[in-house]
Every structure is written in structure tokens, then in C-alpha cells.
Design an enzyme around this catalytic site. Structure first.
Site, mmCIF file in Angstrom:
data_model
loop_
_atom_site.group_PDB
_atom_site.id
_atom_site.type_symbol
_atom_site.label_atom_id
_atom_site.label_comp_id
_atom_site.label_asym_id
_atom_site.label_seq_id
_atom_site.Cartn_x
_atom_site.Cartn_y
_atom_site.Cartn_z
ATOM 1 N N ASP A 19 0.839 -1.210 0.000
ATOM 2 C CA ASP A 19 0.000 0.000 0.000
ATOM 3 C C ASP A 19 0.870 1.255 0.000
ATOM 4 O O ASP A 19 2.009 1.245 0.479
ATOM 5 C CB ASP A 19 -0.911 -0.028 1.240
ATOM 6 C CG ASP A 19 -2.104 0.905 1.093
ATOM 7 O OD1 ASP A 19 -2.363 1.395 -0.031
ATOM 8 O OD2 ASP A 19 -2.784 1.143 2.108
ATOM 9 N N ARG A 23 0.170 7.657 -2.701
ATOM 10 C CA ARG A 23 0.748 8.727 -1.874
ATOM 11 C C ARG A 23 2.208 8.976 -2.244
ATOM 12 O O ARG A 23 2.677 10.110 -2.252
ATOM 13 C CB ARG A 23 0.625 8.346 -0.385
ATOM 14 C CG ARG A 23 -0.736 8.697 0.190
ATOM 15 C CD ARG A 23 -0.973 7.991 1.509
ATOM 16 N NE ARG A 23 -1.353 6.599 1.283
ATOM 17 C CZ ARG A 23 -1.463 5.691 2.234
ATOM 18 N NH1 ARG A 23 -1.167 6.016 3.483
ATOM 19 N NH2 ARG A 23 -1.848 4.467 1.950
ATOM 20 N N ASN A 67 -11.019 -2.536 -5.401
ATOM 21 C CA ASN A 67 -10.240 -1.572 -6.187
ATOM 22 C C ASN A 67 -10.935 -1.163 -7.497
ATOM 23 O O ASN A 67 -10.516 -0.204 -8.152
ATOM 24 C CB ASN A 67 -8.822 -2.083 -6.464
ATOM 25 C CG ASN A 67 -7.906 -2.019 -5.250
ATOM 26 O OD1 ASN A 67 -7.000 -2.849 -5.074
ATOM 27 N ND2 ASN A 67 -8.111 -1.031 -4.366
ATOM 28 N N TRP A 68 -12.039 -1.851 -7.841
ATOM 29 C CA TRP A 68 -12.851 -1.415 -8.987
ATOM 30 C C TRP A 68 -13.472 -0.054 -8.711
ATOM 31 O O TRP A 68 -13.951 0.606 -9.637
ATOM 32 C CB TRP A 68 -13.958 -2.434 -9.278
ATOM 33 C CG TRP A 68 -13.435 -3.775 -9.698
ATOM 34 C CD1 TRP A 68 -13.410 -4.919 -8.950
ATOM 35 C CD2 TRP A 68 -12.860 -4.120 -10.974
ATOM 36 N NE1 TRP A 68 -12.843 -5.955 -9.666
ATOM 37 C CE2 TRP A 68 -12.503 -5.491 -10.910
ATOM 38 C CE3 TRP A 68 -12.596 -3.409 -12.151
ATOM 39 C CZ2 TRP A 68 -11.909 -6.161 -11.995
ATOM 40 C CZ3 TRP A 68 -12.005 -4.087 -13.216
ATOM 41 C CH2 TRP A 68 -11.671 -5.437 -13.134
HETATM 42 C C1 IPE Z 1 -5.570 -2.722 -0.291
HETATM 43 O O1 IPE Z 1 -5.179 -1.420 -0.427
HETATM 44 C C2 IPE Z 1 -5.553 -3.422 -1.622
HETATM 45 C C3 IPE Z 1 -4.244 -3.660 -2.193
HETATM 46 C C4 IPE Z 1 -3.095 -3.377 -1.646
HETATM 47 C C5 IPE Z 1 -4.240 -4.293 -3.490
HETATM 48 P P1 IPE Z 1 -6.239 -0.241 -0.598
HETATM 49 O O2 IPE Z 1 -5.467 1.014 -0.680
HETATM 50 O O3 IPE Z 1 -7.150 -0.561 -1.738
HETATM 51 O O4 IPE Z 1 -7.078 -0.340 0.739
HETATM 52 P P2 IPE Z 1 -7.959 0.748 1.506
HETATM 53 O O5 IPE Z 1 -8.960 1.272 0.519
HETATM 54 O O6 IPE Z 1 -7.033 1.826 1.968
HETATM 55 O O7 IPE Z 1 -8.568 0.008 2.643
HETATM 56 C C1 IPE Z 2 -1.540 0.181 -3.271
HETATM 57 O O1 IPE Z 2 -1.290 1.540 -3.329
HETATM 58 C C2 IPE Z 2 -1.709 -0.448 -4.627
HETATM 59 C C3 IPE Z 2 -3.080 -0.875 -4.921
HETATM 60 C C4 IPE Z 2 -4.092 -0.784 -4.120
HETATM 61 C C5 IPE Z 2 -3.287 -1.448 -6.235
HETATM 62 P P1 IPE Z 2 -2.477 2.586 -3.365
HETATM 63 O O2 IPE Z 2 -2.821 2.855 -4.798
HETATM 64 O O3 IPE Z 2 -3.609 2.132 -2.546
HETATM 65 O O4 IPE Z 2 -1.787 3.859 -2.741
HETATM 66 P P2 IPE Z 2 -2.435 4.865 -1.709
HETATM 67 O O5 IPE Z 2 -2.935 4.072 -0.560
HETATM 68 O O6 IPE Z 2 -3.532 5.572 -2.425
HETATM 69 O O7 IPE Z 2 -1.308 5.775 -1.337
HETATM 70 MG MG MG Z 3 -4.058 2.381 -0.600
#
Ligand code: IPE
Ligand code: IPE
Ligand code: MG
Length: 255
Positions: A19, A23, A67-68
């Protein structure tokens, strides 16, 4: 690899919620997708570090069933990205003895066919490997996985092949996406968020959870070692009592 670590207490299975890509990119004035691209190196460096440590299973959360909810642009990027990183890395990980697996909602019409085909092909190509298993949780949700197991059980019961009296923890475990996958002793989440976000809900019942503020594109060997040091400091009780309390006679002896 590091003298800070007890080689006898390396987890057999590590799960990682990668994650913080968005950011990382925003902090540098880039689009979020630049962060995903920057995270690619972290994935394959972490695979190498785990190989070196003797970790047998590594599961990385690449795309959740939630994530959709992101913009079409970001979703499209992530679909193409997850396909193309296999093109870039499949052969090199295969040569290292890595077996690739993909878990998640199969047959989802939202996932482009070329992505599904590439994943299936990568699984076939590495199927004879056994040095380390790397599982990509893609279009994955722990609830959907448990629901699929429940559906399989219902079908077996309806077909007269399973007695409802035999439906217990084992019956569900055997019907998860990868029944041979051991439960992760350790789940790491980067970026400072402290939640599971639907990752390995069933399998994490007794996982140690380690949260690091490091953003995924910055996650490196030192960050991994730090998480492992934290893991090795934990007392895993599994509902029992503290290991030091188990032998009060020894404790009284000061041993
Ligand atoms: C969890 O991260 C999913 C993946 C790392 C693929 P998200 O960024 O989607 O989770 P939330 O929305 O902060 O809970
Ligand atoms: C994790 O990074 C990757 C996926 C969820 C695919 P994020 O895209 O969630 O990054 P933040 O949490 O918005 O920084
Ligand atoms: Mg995230």
C-alpha cells in the site's frame, strides 16, 4: 542475511498488503499510476530477499475486489500493468525456481482476457517449480473467497456428496482458492494503514500483523528485515499461555 534475525524463526509464509503507491507518487507531484510503476521493483526485490531468507510462500495483494471503485483510468492502468509485469519478470523468476499462482475472482468479465490468459500461462510455465511459491492476489477479496468455499460446500451437500455434519473448519479450508497454501505467520502492510482491507480473512486468523509506515515503492531489504525483527519479538500464543509461564518451576529457578 541479517544478524538481527533468528534463522530458525523465519516465517514460512509472508503476506504483504502493498500500500501507499498513490501517496508516494502524489508526494512527488506525479499521477498515482507512477507510484504503481515504481512499486514494481519492490515486488521483485522482495521476492529475491524472501528467496534468500528461505521463505517458502509469499502472497502479494495486487488488486482487491474493492479496487474497482477507482477511476477507470487507474483501473485500466492496473490491469495492463499487472499483465505487463509478468511479461517482464516471468522468465527471471522462473529461473530462480519460483512457482507463480494467482488467486481471486476468476471469470470476471471486467478483467481483460489478455490478463487472465497471461496469468494462466504464467502458472503453467512455472508449475514444476517448488523453491518458492509467489501468489498474486488479484481481483481478490477474502469474503468472496469464503463465499466461494461456502457455495462449493452447498453444491456438494445438494449433490449428496457431503454430509452437513461434516461441514466444519476443515471443509472450508479445503475449498479455498489454494488449499495447499499454508496460513501466513506474518502479514505486513506498508504505508501506515492498519487494516486488512479484505486480505486473506480466513487464513489470517492467527497471523502476526506488522504495520510499517514505509510506502510500498520505498520498501526494501532493510524495511523487510525490520518487519521480521518485529515479528520475531512477538509471543505467538494461539490461545494458550505465555511460553515463559508454561514451566513455572523453571521460572522460579531463575532459568
Ligand atoms: C488494499 O489497499 C488493496 C491492495 C493493496 C491491493 P487499498 O489502498 O485498496 O485499501 P484501503 O482502501 O485503503 O482500505
Ligand atoms: C496500493 O497503493 C496499490 C493498490 C491498491 C493497487 P495505493 O494505490 O492504494 O496507494 P495509496 O494508498 O492511495 O497511497
Ligand atoms: Mg491504498
Amino acid at each position: 542475511m541479517s544478524d538481527q534475525l533468528d534463522p530458525d524463526r523465519i516465517p514460512r509464509h509472508i503476506g504483504i498488503i502493498m500500500d501507499g503507491n498513490g501517496r508516494w507518487a502524489k508526494a512527488r507531484g506525479f499521477e498515482r499510476t507512477v507510484g504503481h510503476a515504481a512499486g514494481e521493483q519492490s515486488i521483485f526485490d522482495t521476492i529475491d530477499d524472501c528467496l534468500e531468507l528461505g521463505v517458502e510462500w509469499l502472497t502479494v495483494y495486487a488488486f482487491s475486489t474493492e479496487n474497482w471503485n477507482r477511476s477507470a483510468e487507474e483501473v485500466d492502468f492496473l490491469m495492463a500493468f499487472n499483465e505487463s509485469l509478468l511479461v517482464r519478470h516471468r522468465d527471471s523468476v522462473a529461473e530462480k525456481g519460483v512457482r507463480l499462482h494467482f488467486v481471486g475472482l476468476a471469470d470476471d468479465p471486467r478483467v481483460p482476457e489478455r490478463v487472465t490468459l497471461r496469468m494462466a500461462e504464467s502458472e503453467r510455465h512455472t508449475a514444476a517449480n517448488s523453491t518458492m511459491h509467489v501468489v498474486f492476489a488479484f481481483n481478490y477479496g477474502g469474503r468472496a473467497e469464503i463465499a466461494a468455499a461456502a457455495r462449493a460446500i452447498a453444491e456438494a451437500v445438494a449433490a449428496g456428496k457431503l454430509d452437513p455434519a461434516d461441514v466444519g473448519v476443515e471443509a472450508i479450508s479445503q475449498r479455498l482458492y489454494l488449499p495447499e497454501m499454508p496460513e501466513p505467520e506474518l502479514i505486513i502492510r506498508t504505508s501506515g494503514e492498519q487494516r486488512l482491507s479484505n486480505f486473506l480473512l480466513w487464513q489470517s486468523a492467527y497471523s502476526e500483523l506488522v504495520f510499517t509506515p514505509v510506502l510500498w515503492p520505498d520498501f526494501d531489504r532493510d524495511a523487510l528485515v525490520e518487519c521480521l525483527v518485529e515479528y520475531q519479538s512477538r509471543d505467538r500464543r494461539f490461545g494458550g499461555v505465555d511460553s515463559a509461564e508454561e514451566s513455572p518451576a523453571q521460572e522460579a529457578d531463575g532459568r
